[in-house]
Design a protein around this motif. Structure first.
Motif, PDB file in Angstrom:
ATOM      1  N   ALA A  86       0.810  -1.217   0.000  1.00 41.11           N
ATOM      2  CA  ALA A  86       0.000   0.000   0.000  1.00 41.11           C
ATOM      3  C   ALA A  86       0.845   1.270   0.000  1.00 41.11           C
ATOM      4  O   ALA A  86       0.405   2.309  -0.483  1.00 41.11           O
ATOM      5  N   THR A  87       2.061   1.200   0.524  1.00 40.56           N
ATOM      6  CA  THR A  87       2.918   2.387   0.620  1.00 40.56           C
ATOM      7  C   THR A  87       3.929   2.506  -0.523  1.00 40.56           C
ATOM      8  O   THR A  87       4.820   3.341  -0.455  1.00 40.56           O
ATOM      9  N   GLU A  88       3.779   1.708  -1.546  1.00 45.06           N
ATOM     10  CA  GLU A  88       4.718   1.735  -2.673  1.00 45.06           C
ATOM     11  C   GLU A  88       4.380   2.878  -3.631  1.00 45.06           C
ATOM     12  O   GLU A  88       3.227   3.095  -3.977  1.00 45.06           O
ATOM     13  N   MET A  89       5.406   3.604  -4.056  1.00 37.98           N
ATOM     14  CA  MET A  89       5.231   4.691  -5.017  1.00 37.98           C
ATOM     15  C   MET A  89       5.372   4.135  -6.430  1.00 37.98           C
ATOM     16  O   MET A  89       6.187   3.243  -6.678  1.00 37.98           O
ATOM     17  N   VAL A  90       4.570   4.672  -7.361  1.00 38.13           N
ATOM     18  CA  VAL A  90       4.547   4.190  -8.734  1.00 38.13           C
ATOM     19  C   VAL A  90       4.906   5.339  -9.677  1.00 38.13           C
ATOM     20  O   VAL A  90       4.371   6.445  -9.538  1.00 38.13           O
ATOM     21  N   PRO A  91       5.811   5.094 -10.638  1.00 39.34           N
ATOM     22  CA  PRO A  91       6.194   6.140 -11.602  1.00 39.34           C
ATOM     23  C   PRO A  91       5.031   6.513 -12.523  1.00 39.34           C
ATOM     24  O   PRO A  91       4.361   5.636 -13.077  1.00 39.34           O
ATOM     25  N   VAL A  92       4.797   7.819 -12.668  1.00 38.82           N
ATOM     26  CA  VAL A  92       3.736   8.317 -13.534  1.00 38.82           C
ATOM     27  C   VAL A  92       4.225   9.569 -14.268  1.00 38.82           C
ATOM     28  O   VAL A  92       5.165  10.233 -13.841  1.00 38.82           O
ATOM     29  N   THR A  93       3.551   9.874 -15.369  1.00 39.35           N
ATOM     30  CA  THR A  93       3.755  11.124 -16.091  1.00 39.35           C
ATOM     31  C   THR A  93       2.385  11.778 -16.197  1.00 39.35           C
ATOM     32  O   THR A  93       1.446  11.167 -16.696  1.00 39.35           O
ATOM     33  N   VAL A  94       2.282  13.012 -15.707  1.00 38.99           N
ATOM     34  CA  VAL A  94       1.001  13.704 -15.652  1.00 38.99           C
ATOM     35  C   VAL A  94       1.159  15.167 -16.050  1.00 38.99           C
ATOM     36  O   VAL A  94       2.247  15.726 -15.966  1.00 38.99           O
ATOM     37  N   ARG A  95       0.060  15.764 -16.477  1.00 44.55           N
ATOM     38  CA  ARG A  95      -0.007  17.219 -16.669  1.00 44.55           C
ATOM     39  C   ARG A  95      -0.709  17.769 -15.448  1.00 44.55           C
ATOM     40  O   ARG A  95      -1.759  17.270 -15.050  1.00 44.55           O
ATOM     41  N   VAL A  96      -0.130  18.790 -14.848  1.00 44.05           N
ATOM     42  CA  VAL A  96      -0.645  19.305 -13.585  1.00 44.05           C
ATOM     43  C   VAL A  96      -0.699  20.829 -13.581  1.00 44.05           C
ATOM     44  O   VAL A  96      -0.041  21.488 -14.376  1.00 44.05           O
ATOM     45  N   ARG A  97      -1.468  21.325 -12.633  1.00 42.25           N
ATOM     46  CA  ARG A  97      -1.443  22.754 -12.295  1.00 42.25           C
ATOM     47  C   ARG A  97      -0.707  22.850 -10.973  1.00 42.25           C
ATOM     48  O   ARG A  97      -1.101  22.246  -9.983  1.00 42.25           O
TER      49      ARG A  97
END
Length: 135
Positions: A86-97
């Motif tokens: 549950a505490t594992e981080m996953v690589p992502v690519t996102v567009r954000v503000r």
């Protein structure tokens, strides 16, 4: 003379291009898209974690709090299949503000609001920066 040099350079440039199929997300193209649209969104690549009603986005240089909304829950649903814990981080690519947090609240100096989910990747199984506590 200048025309022939220009034509020669143009021909070399065109012939030197490869015709590769694109399967990867082109971050530079998405950054350009962000700037061209003048919508204030930026493309970021990092690791995402949602745990116990708190969402975090970590890049190579900084950590951001994530606004909990429909897009964040959609990203969390896409990330879940890649998590072993549950505490594992996953690589992502996102567009954000990206914006500053309110002065009277605790947390990281900046927050991000997810606008577009571009890519969710499988975590590197050989990554050894996880600290586990055991009894």
């Amino acid at each position: 003379m200048k025309k022939s040099i220009f034509i020669l350079l143009a021909a070399i440039g065109l012939l030197g291009c490869k015709n590769d199929t694109k399967t990867e997300v082109n971050l530079e193209e998405n950054r350009a898209k962000s700037y061209d649209q003048n919508d204030g969104y930026i493309t970021m690549k990092g690791e995402f974690l949602y745990y116990a009603d708190a969402a975090v986005f970590q890049t190579a240089n900084e950590i951001y709090g994530v606004v909990i909304d429909e897009n964040m829950h959609r990203l969390n649903a896409q990330v879940k299949p890649f998590k072993k814990e549950a505490t594992e981080m996953v690589p992502v690519t996102v567009r954000v503000r990206k914006f500053e947090k309110p002065k009277n609240e605790e947390g990281w100096p900046y927050r991000v609001e997810i606008k577009d989910i571009l890519k969710v990747e499988k975590p590197n199984p050989n990554k050894e920066d996880v600290i586990k506590l055991a009894n």
